[in-house]
Design an enzyme around this catalytic site. Structure first.
Site, PDB file in Angstrom:
ATOM      1  N   TYR A  56       0.831  -1.207   0.000  1.00  0.00           N
ATOM      2  CA  TYR A  56       0.000   0.000   0.000  1.00  0.00           C
ATOM      3  C   TYR A  56       0.869   1.262   0.000  1.00  0.00           C
ATOM      4  O   TYR A  56       1.602   1.531   0.937  1.00  0.00           O
ATOM      5  CB  TYR A  56      -0.944   0.015   1.202  1.00  0.00           C
ATOM      6  CG  TYR A  56      -1.874  -1.186   1.263  1.00  0.00           C
ATOM      7  CD1 TYR A  56      -2.281  -1.846   0.111  1.00  0.00           C
ATOM      8  CD2 TYR A  56      -2.354  -1.674   2.480  1.00  0.00           C
ATOM      9  CE1 TYR A  56      -3.113  -2.944   0.149  1.00  0.00           C
ATOM     10  CE2 TYR A  56      -3.199  -2.779   2.524  1.00  0.00           C
ATOM     11  CZ  TYR A  56      -3.564  -3.411   1.357  1.00  0.00           C
ATOM     12  OH  TYR A  56      -4.390  -4.503   1.397  1.00  0.00           O
ATOM     13  N   HIS A 120       0.145 -11.999   0.836  1.00  0.00           N
ATOM     14  CA  HIS A 120      -0.652 -11.004   0.119  1.00  0.00           C
ATOM     15  C   HIS A 120      -0.982 -11.454  -1.309  1.00  0.00           C
ATOM     16  O   HIS A 120      -0.088 -11.634  -2.126  1.00  0.00           O
ATOM     17  CB  HIS A 120       0.126  -9.687   0.062  1.00  0.00           C
ATOM     18  CG  HIS A 120      -0.728  -8.490  -0.196  1.00  0.00           C
ATOM     19  ND1 HIS A 120      -0.254  -7.198  -0.049  1.00  0.00           N
ATOM     20  CD2 HIS A 120      -2.032  -8.372  -0.557  1.00  0.00           C
ATOM     21  CE1 HIS A 120      -1.222  -6.350  -0.334  1.00  0.00           C
ATOM     22  NE2 HIS A 120      -2.313  -7.031  -0.667  1.00  0.00           N
TER      23      HIS A 120
HETATM   24  P1  NAD Z   1     -13.284  -0.456   0.831  1.00  0.00           P
HETATM   25  O1  NAD Z   1     -14.328  -1.220   0.141  1.00  0.00           O
HETATM   26  O2  NAD Z   1     -13.186  -0.547   2.296  1.00  0.00           O
HETATM   27  O3  NAD Z   1     -13.458   1.064   0.363  1.00  0.00           O
HETATM   28  C1  NAD Z   1     -12.521   2.059   0.707  1.00  0.00           C
HETATM   29  C2  NAD Z   1     -12.958   3.365   0.071  1.00  0.00           C
HETATM   30  O4  NAD Z   1     -14.204   3.787   0.642  1.00  0.00           O
HETATM   31  C3  NAD Z   1     -11.968   4.500   0.366  1.00  0.00           C
HETATM   32  O5  NAD Z   1     -11.981   5.409  -0.721  1.00  0.00           O
HETATM   33  C4  NAD Z   1     -12.584   5.157   1.583  1.00  0.00           C
HETATM   34  O6  NAD Z   1     -12.102   6.488   1.713  1.00  0.00           O
HETATM   35  C5  NAD Z   1     -14.050   5.089   1.238  1.00  0.00           C
HETATM   36  N1  NAD Z   1     -14.962   5.163   2.379  1.00  0.00           N
HETATM   37  C6  NAD Z   1     -14.852   4.587   3.599  1.00  0.00           C
HETATM   38  N2  NAD Z   1     -15.924   4.876   4.368  1.00  0.00           N
HETATM   39  C7  NAD Z   1     -16.742   5.661   3.614  1.00  0.00           C
HETATM   40  C8  NAD Z   1     -18.003   6.267   3.845  1.00  0.00           C
HETATM   41  N3  NAD Z   1     -18.636   6.148   5.007  1.00  0.00           N
HETATM   42  N4  NAD Z   1     -18.569   6.978   2.846  1.00  0.00           N
HETATM   43  C9  NAD Z   1     -17.937   7.098   1.650  1.00  0.00           C
HETATM   44  N5  NAD Z   1     -16.745   6.549   1.365  1.00  0.00           N
HETATM   45  C10 NAD Z   1     -16.159   5.833   2.338  1.00  0.00           C
HETATM   46  O7  NAD Z   1     -11.884  -0.862   0.139  1.00  0.00           O
HETATM   47  P2  NAD Z   1     -10.421  -1.108   0.702  1.00  0.00           P
HETATM   48  O8  NAD Z   1      -9.915   0.007   1.560  1.00  0.00           O
HETATM   49  O9  NAD Z   1      -9.583  -1.446  -0.458  1.00  0.00           O
HETATM   50  O10 NAD Z   1     -10.595  -2.430   1.568  1.00  0.00           O
HETATM   51  C11 NAD Z   1     -10.599  -2.430   2.974  1.00  0.00           C
HETATM   52  C12 NAD Z   1      -9.276  -2.880   3.537  1.00  0.00           C
HETATM   53  O11 NAD Z   1      -9.168  -4.288   3.402  1.00  0.00           O
HETATM   54  C13 NAD Z   1      -8.048  -2.318   2.843  1.00  0.00           C
HETATM   55  O12 NAD Z   1      -7.787  -0.994   3.240  1.00  0.00           O
HETATM   56  C14 NAD Z   1      -7.028  -3.340   3.245  1.00  0.00           C
HETATM   57  O13 NAD Z   1      -6.602  -3.122   4.583  1.00  0.00           O
HETATM   58  C15 NAD Z   1      -7.819  -4.638   3.159  1.00  0.00           C
HETATM   59  N6  NAD Z   1      -7.731  -5.322   1.843  1.00  0.00           N
HETATM   60  C16 NAD Z   1      -6.868  -6.352   1.704  1.00  0.00           C
HETATM   61  C17 NAD Z   1      -6.728  -6.993   0.480  1.00  0.00           C
HETATM   62  C18 NAD Z   1      -5.736  -8.123   0.354  1.00  0.00           C
HETATM   63  O14 NAD Z   1      -5.100  -8.472   1.330  1.00  0.00           O
HETATM   64  N7  NAD Z   1      -5.590  -8.744  -0.799  1.00  0.00           N
HETATM   65  C19 NAD Z   1      -7.490  -6.597  -0.610  1.00  0.00           C
HETATM   66  C20 NAD Z   1      -8.396  -5.567  -0.444  1.00  0.00           C
HETATM   67  C21 NAD Z   1      -8.502  -4.939   0.789  1.00  0.00           C
END
Ligand code: NAD
Length: 309
Positions: A56, A120
């Site tokens: 990230y 990952h």
């Molecule tokens: P997400 O679906 O959680 O969406 C994040 C987006 O939504 C960001 O732009 C955030 O600013 C916005 N957001 C959050 N709350 C909001 C609200 N109330 N209203 C409007 N917008 C809002 O996607 P993500 O961050 O990619 O996924 C969550 C977490 O999961 C990641 O940050 C990461 O830690 C993990 N993750 C891991 C993997 C992996 O290991 N392969 C893949 C994807 C995500």
């Protein structure tokens, strides 16, 4: 805040947890001040599980999380990071690289141990290497006290299930598969649970697809899925509702996972999400949205090596 036990780890994690990808500016530029405020707002609300990765923001998310958590007693948060992915097309799942990677993450996160270290996006590697080399190398680090538990992450549920059948990791993190338009995680998770693995559902907003602002440019969703989500956001707006709030409530309501990781860039987003999690979901409106999204139900995209999809 509600809490659940994360499978055999015994860790008591908040059911709403903190996704660290936005701290690396994956969803638009951000500052250390914003990140620190978001992390502390989360801690104050009882969120205790934080996930990040070297990938990230090319390590900047880990550094920012480390700064934000500096001074917070170590027993007040559960810290997860990852190994193996270092760039869009940069992967190294070798034992030597992932072992060194843990030390690098510990330094950036300014701590002595990680509660959870995860492979990952394992679908970008050969599953025989993941199972026979990467996971054993991480497992061996437990003895040093640098890591407590070992997990796997990825997009294709099939690849997670195949790897898990050979090596039932402590946790399995799936993303974009338990949200308004895609609930396929619900069918995959019971087999993992049966072998006592903790289940983590990431990206309940489908990495921005299910939000008013829409997805970032790098989002891999096919056009039909983007368009349907864009239309759903417009429908919500016209009714004075927030698609993100409803999407989060859906993901939390009957979750097949122990915790739901949401990426949060600001303290304001944390506040919105904590409030959404505490409110009773509007099941009627959610059903209407799911009907509107039915043409793209369970639509996903390929990720990783062809044989892993
Ligand atoms: P997400 O679906 O959680 O969406 C994040 C987006 O939504 C960001 O732009 C955030 O600013 C916005 N957001 C959050 N709350 C909001 C609200 N109330 N209203 C409007 N917008 C809002 O996607 P993500 O961050 O990619 O996924 C969550 C977490 O999961 C990641 O940050 C990461 O830690 C993990 N993750 C891991 C993997 C992996 O290991 N392969 C893949 C994807 C995500």
């Amino acid at each position: 805040m509600n809490y659940r036990v994360l499978g055999r780890t015994g860790l008591r994690v908040s059911t709403l947890s903190f996704g660290g990808a936005p701290l690396g500016s994956a969803y638009g530029p951000t500052t250390q001040e914003q990140s620190t405020a978001a992390v502390h707002a989360a801690l104050d609300a009882g969120i205790n599980f934080f996930d990040t990765a070297p990938y990230y923001g090319a390590t900047t998310a880990e550094t920012a999380l480390g700064h934000a958590l500096a001074g917070v007693p170590r027993d007040q948060f559960i810290l997860a990071t990852k190994v193996g992915r270092y760039g869009l097309d940069q992967f190294d799942f070798s034992a030597a690289r992932v072992t060194a990677s843990v030390d690098e993450s510990l330094a950036r996160l300014q701590c002595e141990h990680l509660d959870l270290i995860q492979v990952h996006d394992l679908e970008f590697g050969r599953l025989d290497q993941i199972v026979n080399e990467t996971l054993p190398a991480l497992d061996a680090l437990r003895a040093s006290g640098k890591v407590r538990f070992v997990g796997i992450t990825g997009l294709p549920l099939r690849a997670l299930t195949v790897a898990h059948s050979f090596w039932p990791a402590d946790t399995v993190l799936s993303y974009c598969h338990y949200c308004l338009h895609d609930t396929t995680l619900a069918a995959a998770a019971p087999a993992w649970r049966e072998r006592k693995s903790g289940v983590i559902n990431a990206s309940p907003l489908a990495m921005g697809l299910l939000s008013d602002a829409g997805p970032p440019d790098w989002h891999p969703a096919p056009a039909a899925l983007r368009d349907a989500c864009y239309a759903a956001a417009g429908f919500c707006r016209a009714q004075g509702r927030s698609l993100a709030e409803l999407a989060l409530q859906f993901a939390l309501a009957d979750s097949p996972a122990d915790t739901t990781l949401v990426g949060m860039r600001t303290a304001a987003e944390v506040a919105l999400n904590v409030a959404a999690a505490a409110a009773a979901p509007d099941r009627g409106f959610i059903a209407t949205l799911q009907q509107r999204l039915a043409p793209v139900r369970n639509r996903t995209w390929p990720s990783g090596l062809p044989e892993n999809n």
